[in-house]
Write a protein that holds these residues in place. Structure first.
Motif, PDB file in Angstrom:
ATOM      1  N   ASP A   1       0.831  -1.213   0.000  1.00  0.00           N
ATOM      2  CA  ASP A   1       0.000   0.000   0.000  1.00  0.00           C
ATOM      3  C   ASP A   1       0.861   1.258   0.000  1.00  0.00           C
ATOM      4  N   ASP A   2       1.815   1.311   0.894  1.00  0.00           N
ATOM      5  CA  ASP A   2       2.708   2.472   0.964  1.00  0.00           C
ATOM      6  C   ASP A   2       4.074   2.058   0.450  1.00  0.00           C
TER       7      ASP A   2
ATOM      8  N   ASP B   1      17.387  11.877  -6.916  1.00  0.00           N
ATOM      9  CA  ASP B   1      16.573  12.786  -6.108  1.00  0.00           C
ATOM     10  C   ASP B   1      15.108  12.474  -6.383  1.00  0.00           C
ATOM     11  N   THR B   2      14.627  11.423  -5.732  1.00  0.00           N
ATOM     12  CA  THR B   2      13.286  10.917  -6.013  1.00  0.00           C
ATOM     13  C   THR B   2      12.246  11.682  -5.222  1.00  0.00           C
TER      14      THR B   2
ATOM     15  N   ARG C   1      11.436   8.870   0.723  1.00  0.00           N
ATOM     16  CA  ARG C   1      11.755   8.981  -0.696  1.00  0.00           C
ATOM     17  C   ARG C   1      11.670   7.593  -1.350  1.00  0.00           C
ATOM     18  N   MET C   2      11.215   7.609  -2.567  1.00  0.00           N
ATOM     19  CA  MET C   2      11.147   6.351  -3.329  1.00  0.00           C
ATOM     20  C   MET C   2      12.557   5.859  -3.620  1.00  0.00           C
TER      21      MET C   2
ATOM     22  N   TRP D   1       6.843   4.754 -12.876  1.00  0.00           N
ATOM     23  CA  TRP D   1       6.295   5.577 -11.803  1.00  0.00           C
ATOM     24  C   TRP D   1       6.869   6.984 -11.911  1.00  0.00           C
ATOM     25  N   GLY D   2       6.412   7.877 -11.036  1.00  0.00           N
ATOM     26  CA  GLY D   2       6.910   9.247 -11.036  1.00  0.00           C
ATOM     27  C   GLY D   2       6.050  10.136 -10.160  1.00  0.00           C
ATOM     28  N   PRO D   3       6.440  11.396  -9.998  1.00  0.00           N
ATOM     29  CA  PRO D   3       5.639  12.344  -9.198  1.00  0.00           C
ATOM     30  C   PRO D   3       4.331  12.647  -9.919  1.00  0.00           C
TER      31      PRO D   3
END
Length: 596
Positions: free
Chosen positions: A425-426, A508-509, A517-518, A563-565
């Motif tokens: 989930d997280d 710098d995720t 941070r990922m 994935w990404g912001p």
């Protein structure tokens, strides 16, 4: 003498003959005399006698007769020397032309029959003094022939006798001699005898024997070895033993037949095909090609049936060629500008490897051959293997279920990378975000549906190197009434040309909801450009290098949207699964499943 068999006499007087009582008239005595036909010339030129030997004159006709030892021919004129002789049972003796050593008689028709026991052969020894009439151009006027059950030898004439000793390879022989009605030639003489039958040096065609001899006697055994490319009676063996029998026959005897490679095992999909009709025996050739221009022949085109019963190419390869899908070479090319976030719409056929997944989770996949696609594990982690439907050959997602030319294919199997962690989930990591999809059937390739190439070798990453990302995900739309922008799911396939970002910027995720941070790993890279990026619902779609533009193909699946912001943050930095790290896993997995 009358020249014929009729005579007419005419006697005439007048009416004034004062001395008629003084004339005495005439008197004739007539007699019929038989003509001697034997002395009369023959009708025609008179050059040939009526009879070749004796002519007998009789009342009104004639008859021909012959000297002792001759017989009258069916023409009732010619006398033929009757010299037929049966010498069966004799194991030796002499035979010669009539009157030997004097000149042989004219019109001779001689037949000498020799017959001995079945285990023997007759052998003829001719005298070197041989003289049978021959024309100046070498044609036989008189002739000697030798007849055996296997055929007739000759005719022989002139001054050269048949080779001596003359082995007939038979226990039954007829020697015939004929002459015409002219000539003073001497003829022939021979001595015959028997010998034990021998077996020939050749047992069967296309073979050799060991040990090698000109001939073999009863009881001798040899090894018969078939020539290269031949086998015994279509078996896998190339040699056998055989023994010479008293009858001059090898027993057992088997045929050496050419190796048969059989029909090559071609896949039933009809893509790899033979050119023309195929003959499958030793040294026969076959040729292959691919049935569609969207495939290329991998391997040699021509194969030859070799001596070991295998199809082999000129280079010695025994593995048949394969038809591999043409990859990374679209027939259309997009313009060099555009972006997914409110960016450029793709035209049909410009990005033909991009597949759409509509549900249960919207995303993309990339076709890598006619039976497999690759996507992100995050797209399929909660999907059962047989419940996924993909769409290809389209650019408008709204037409996926309505247009007849859209390719619709269902999954047969989904394989998520074993090191991908599902169901967090997280989550703080999307490492190993990659999965394979096997279709339930092959797709038909065409101008709007071809695979993308997998990376061939690991590459050195260059900052700002441009590639192309595509997808049906969210895009930024200007709302004029509200003077604002919104992010909505695109109905059209869009693409953008973006650059690979420096490693330091990738590390710098973005922060997660828990302010962590990922995790960035060596299995990822990040890319983006000012105002250009992938977005939500683009996951699983392709990032290809080099940037799509005419003349730069083939293109390679370098990354998978992972994935990404959030797009709303406008960081324009997306993270991608580095496909080159998984090429070995992809190939091994596909190979294992296809062979199972």
């Amino acid at each position: 003498m009358s020249p014929g068999d009729k005579v007419s006499l005419i006697f005439q007087t007048d009416g004034n003959n004062p001395e008629r009582h003084q004339k005495v008239g005439f008197s004739i005595q007539h007699q019929a005399i038989d003509i001697d036909e034997c002395s009369a010339p023959e009708p025609g030129d008179g050059s040939d006698p009526l009879c070749s030997q004796i002519c007998l004159n009789t009342l009104g006709t004639y008859f021909c007769s012959c000297h002792h030892g001759f017989e009258l021919h069916s023409d009732q004129r010619t006398c033929v020397l009757s010299c037929t002789e049966d010498l069966s049972g004799l194991n030796s003796g002499n035979i010669s032309s009539p009157s030997w050593p004097a000149s042989y008689a004219e019109n001779a028709n001689c037949q000498h029959t020799l017959s001995v026991e079945a285990h023997l052969w007759l052998e003829l020894h001719f005298s070197e003094d041989f003289d049978v009439e021959q024309s100046p151009d070498g044609q036989c006027i008189d002739a000697l022939t030798i007849e055996t059950p296997s055929g007739t030898l000759g005719p022989f004439c002139g001054h050269t006798p048949p080779p001596s000793p003359f082995l007939t390879h038979s226990n039954h022989v007829q020697i015939r001699f004929i002459s015409d009605g002219f000539g003073t030639n001497k003829g022939f003489s021979l001595y015959f005898k028997t010998r034990d039958k021998v077996c020939p040096a050749v047992v069967t065609p296309h073979s050799t024997v060991t040990p090698q001899q000109p001939e073999y006697s009863q009881g001798e055994t040899v090894t018969v070895t078939c020539d290269l490319g031949y086998v015994v009676n279509s078996t896998l063996s190339s040699e056998y033993l055989t023994t010479c029998q008293s009858t001059g026959v090898w027993t057992p005897t088997y045929m050496c037949e050419p190796v048969d490679c059989g029909f090559p095992g071609i896949p039933e999909d009809g893509i790899l095909q033979l050119v023309g009709s195929a003959h499958t025996q030793y040294k026969d050739q076959i040729q292959f090609n691919c049935s569609s221009k969207y495939y290329t022949l991998e391997g040699d085109e021509t194969y030859i049936c070799n001596a070991t019963g295998e199809w082999a190419s000129d280079g010695g390869k025994t593995e048949l060629p394969k038809c591999t899908e043409m990859c990374g070479k679209p027939e259309k090319h997009p313009a060099s500008i555009g972006r997914i976030l409110g960016g450029k719409n793709a035209k049909l056929g410009e990005i033909p490897w991009h597949l759409l997944i509509k549900e249960p989770r919207r995303g993309g996949a990339s076709l890598i051959n006619d039976r497999w696609a690759v996507t992100g594990a995050v797209i399929v982690e909660d999907i059962e293997e047989t419940s996924l439907r993909l769409y290809g050959g389209l650019i408008d997602g709204r037409t996926a279920d309505s247009l007849s030319d859209v390719v619709v294919v269902d999954s047969e199997r989904i394989i998520i990378h074993p090191d991908y962690v599902k169901g967090i989930d997280d989550r703080t990591s999307f490492d190993n975000d990659i999965a394979l999809i096997r279709f339930s059937s092959r797709v038909n390739l065409g101008p709007n549906l071809i695979p993308i190439c997998l990376p061939e070798v690991k590459r050195s990453w260059v900052e700002n190197e441009l590639g192309t990302v595509s997808g049906w995900g969210k895009t930024e739309v200007q709302i004029k009434k509200e003077d604002a922008t919104r992010f909505v799911t695109s109905a059209q396939l869009k693409y953008a040309h973006i650059g690979v970002k420096p490693l330091s910027e990738c590390e710098d995720t973005p922060l997660t909801s828990t302010k962590e941070r990922m995790l960035f790993t060596n299995n990822m890279f990040c890319a983006g450009a000012d105002g250009k990026d992938s977005c939500q619902k683009d996951s699983g779609g392709p990032f290809v290098l080099p940037m799509l533009a005419e003349g730069r193909e083939p293109y390679y699946l370098t990354g998978i949207v992972s994935w990404g912001p959030p797009c709303e943050e406008r960081q324009y930095k997306g993270y991608y699964t580095k496909v080159e790290n998984y090429v070995d896993w992809i190939k091994k997995t596909i190979d294992t499943i296809e062979k199972s």
